[in-house]
Motif scaffolding. Structure first.
Motif, PDB file in Angstrom:
ATOM      1  N   ALA A  91      -2.674  -3.324  -3.570  1.00 48.93           N
ATOM      2  CA  ALA A  91      -2.864  -2.112  -3.487  1.00 48.93           C
ATOM      3  C   ALA A  91      -3.654  -1.636  -4.503  1.00 48.93           C
ATOM      4  O   ALA A  91      -4.540  -0.740  -4.430  1.00 48.93           O
ATOM      5  CB  ALA A  91      -1.474  -1.449  -3.654  1.00 48.93           C
ATOM      6  N   GLY A  92      -3.718  -2.174  -5.821  1.00 48.82           N
ATOM      7  CA  GLY A  92      -4.538  -1.944  -6.875  1.00 48.82           C
ATOM      8  C   GLY A  92      -5.965  -2.151  -6.603  1.00 48.82           C
ATOM      9  O   GLY A  92      -6.803  -1.401  -6.853  1.00 48.82           O
ATOM     10  N   ARG A  93      -6.070  -3.168  -5.926  1.00 45.12           N
ATOM     11  CA  ARG A  93      -7.595  -3.467  -5.674  1.00 45.12           C
ATOM     12  C   ARG A  93      -8.151  -2.687  -4.715  1.00 45.12           C
ATOM     13  O   ARG A  93      -9.307  -2.207  -4.784  1.00 45.12           O
ATOM     14  CB  ARG A  93      -7.495  -4.822  -4.930  1.00 45.12           C
TER      15      ARG A  93
ATOM     16  N   ALA B 110      -2.020   3.623   5.916  1.00 44.29           N
ATOM     17  CA  ALA B 110      -1.214   2.751   4.805  1.00 44.29           C
ATOM     18  C   ALA B 110      -2.558   2.983   3.434  1.00 44.29           C
ATOM     19  O   ALA B 110      -2.085   3.207   2.431  1.00 44.29           O
ATOM     20  CB  ALA B 110      -0.894   1.471   4.963  1.00 44.29           C
ATOM     21  N   ILE B 111      -3.671   2.664   3.789  1.00 41.28           N
ATOM     22  CA  ILE B 111      -4.787   2.435   3.047  1.00 41.28           C
ATOM     23  C   ILE B 111      -5.117   4.007   2.450  1.00 41.28           C
ATOM     24  O   ILE B 111      -5.126   4.190   1.119  1.00 41.28           O
ATOM     25  CB  ILE B 111      -6.299   2.104   3.607  1.00 41.28           C
TER      26      ILE B 111
ATOM     27  N   LEU C 121       0.672  -1.373   0.044  1.00 42.68           N
ATOM     28  CA  LEU C 121      -0.119  -0.073  -0.051  1.00 42.68           C
ATOM     29  C   LEU C 121       0.803   1.102  -0.113  1.00 42.68           C
ATOM     30  O   LEU C 121       0.597   2.292  -0.563  1.00 42.68           O
ATOM     31  CB  LEU C 121      -1.002  -0.050   1.225  1.00 42.68           C
ATOM     32  N   ILE C 122       1.843   1.225   0.864  1.00 37.99           N
ATOM     33  CA  ILE C 122       2.715   2.382   0.902  1.00 37.99           C
ATOM     34  C   ILE C 122       3.832   2.732  -0.221  1.00 37.99           C
ATOM     35  O   ILE C 122       4.140   3.672  -0.779  1.00 37.99           O
ATOM     36  CB  ILE C 122       3.533   2.319   2.145  1.00 37.99           C
TER      37      ILE C 122
ATOM     38  N   LEU D 282      -4.013   8.389  -2.051  1.00 45.20           N
ATOM     39  CA  LEU D 282      -3.328   9.696  -2.341  1.00 45.20           C
ATOM     40  C   LEU D 282      -2.459   9.289  -3.517  1.00 45.20           C
ATOM     41  O   LEU D 282      -2.338  10.010  -4.378  1.00 45.20           O
ATOM     42  CB  LEU D 282      -2.670  10.042  -1.231  1.00 45.20           C
ATOM     43  N   SER D 283      -1.737   8.371  -3.438  1.00 44.40           N
ATOM     44  CA  SER D 283      -0.331   7.963  -4.404  1.00 44.40           C
ATOM     45  C   SER D 283      -1.380   7.657  -5.608  1.00 44.40           C
ATOM     46  O   SER D 283      -0.931   8.054  -6.766  1.00 44.40           O
ATOM     47  CB  SER D 283       0.209   6.751  -4.151  1.00 44.40           C
TER      48      SER D 283
END
Length: 385
Positions: free
Chosen positions: A178-180, A200-201, A169-170, A206-207
């Motif tokens: 992270a994509g899901r 982290a979520i 996630l980070i 934001l990313s």
């Protein structure tokens, strides 16, 4: 040394699978009570999902949830997608992810409860299952096409250690789970007591938003924004070549616009200095009402976004940029090149391509030959849908 050990695991696994002429999948599942730790987290703006209810509670409480720090459901089985009728279709698989604190403990208890969920790998013991999960691919262990006959549903569930999920996630180490989690999901555990994972979520969202801004023009619609975000984890996925509906991203975004907006509204507030929103805008070339955005495309704004990207994406950008030097020097070059959107997209694709291949190979052993073929057949049908 690590590569030799990983190769040895693959040899052991494939020998066992090949020696078994067929796998007999037992349909009887013990229904364990379990504590009522589940709290369905729905944003008030979300549309009711017909598949989320008592069945899902009964589904997850049969697992070792005492070791689970987070759970979420995703996919066409729980979220509306174009081409899927959740009320009528009996073929939709409910996808679940269990984020655990102890991989070994989870598999040890889960194999005892639900041995039929596992392929022949279960004979290698829970210690190897945990190491196979934590050391290979995108660090997720999937049990595929598990029939829950008492509920009349089929599920696919993945298990990931919390540390590996936080890392993805980070840092976008694999841009897999992270994509899901960059798309609307149904959370099944309240994260109010887990600030580390919640942070982290939020960082992942934001990313995703900042990466999408680097791909988009100065003016764009809400649909274009969410399509860019949802496409981050799909465009580089080799399964999109053969195995997924080519309109997958559109099919996810179009019916879930309200869910996407609810998910990213807090993020857009954080980026208010760089992005302006018009709630009463119009789609370009038409009078159709639409939420529209206008972003700051100045060198300073671009520099800001590039410097806040996840670690793995920064590493890929540094590798793919035309200039050489440390990342700060590369950023100065990227800020002025008209090829920036292409370089960003290629760098994201590099991450997704690698993890999608390694995880898919890993899934063959965890699913077993028969289920792998069955699951591949279902996916192939979506290609021509």
């Amino acid at each position: 040394m690590i590569q030799k050990k990983q190769a040895k695991y693959y040899v052991y696994i494939m020998v066992i699978i090949c020696q078994l002429p067929a796998l007999k999948f037992i349909a009887e599942l013990s229904t364990f009570g379990g504590r009522q730790l589940l709290h369905l987290l729905r944003c008030p703006t979300e549309n009711p999902q017909p598949n989320i209810g008592p069945n899902e509670t009964r589904t997850v409480t049969r697992f070792p949830i005492g070791n689970v720090s987070y759970m979420f459901a995703y996919g066409s089985g729980v979220k509306q997608q174009v081409g899927y009728d959740q009320k009528k279709s009996t073929n939709n698989v409910i996808d679940l992810i269990f984020c655990v604190r102890d991989s070994l403990g989870f598999h040890a208890e889960n194999v005892y409860r639900h041995a039929s969920h596992y392929s022949a790998m279960r004979f290698m013991g829970p210690n190897l299952l945990a190491r196979y999960q934590d050391d290979l691919g995108a660090r997720v262990y999937f049990n595929t096409l598990v029939p829950l006959q008492d509920l009349g549903i089929t599920i696919k569930y993945g298990v990931v250690h919390e540390d590996n999920l936080v890392d993805d996630l980070i840092n976008w180490r694999y841009l897999y789970l992270a994509g899901r989690l960059q798309k609307p999901v149904t959370g099944l555990v309240n994260l109010s007591d887990n600030p580390r994972l919640q942070s982290a979520i939020d960082r992942n969202l934001l990313s995703a938003c900042e990466t999408a801004l680097l791909l988009l023009p100065e003016k764009f619609t809400a649909y274009q924004l969410f399509h860019a975000i949802a496409g981050l984890s799909y465009k580089g996925d080799f399964r999109m070549i053969f195995g997924e509906n080519k309109q997958k991203v559109h099919n996810i975004v179009a019916p879930q616009m309200a869910d996407f907006y609810a998910l990213y509204q807090p993020i857009m507030k954080q980026l208010a200095e760089y992005v302006a929103v018009n709630m009463h805008g119009e789609e370009p070339g038409s009078l159709k009402p639409s939420i529209t955005f206008e972003q700051d495309k100045s060198r300073a704004a671009t520099r800001f976004h590039l410097r806040h990207l996840p670690q793995e994406l920064r590493r890929r950008l540094q590798k793919n940029a035309a200039c050489r030097g440390d990342y700060c020097e590369v950023v100065e070059h990227l800020c002025i090149t008209p090829l920036l959107p292409k370089i960003v997209q290629v760098s994201v694709n590099d991450i997704v391509w690698r993890s999608s291949i390694s995880q898919s190979i890993k899934n063959i052993a965890t699913a077993g030959i028969f289920k792998s073929l069955q699951y591949s057949y279902r996916k192939a049908n979506k290609t021509f849908a």
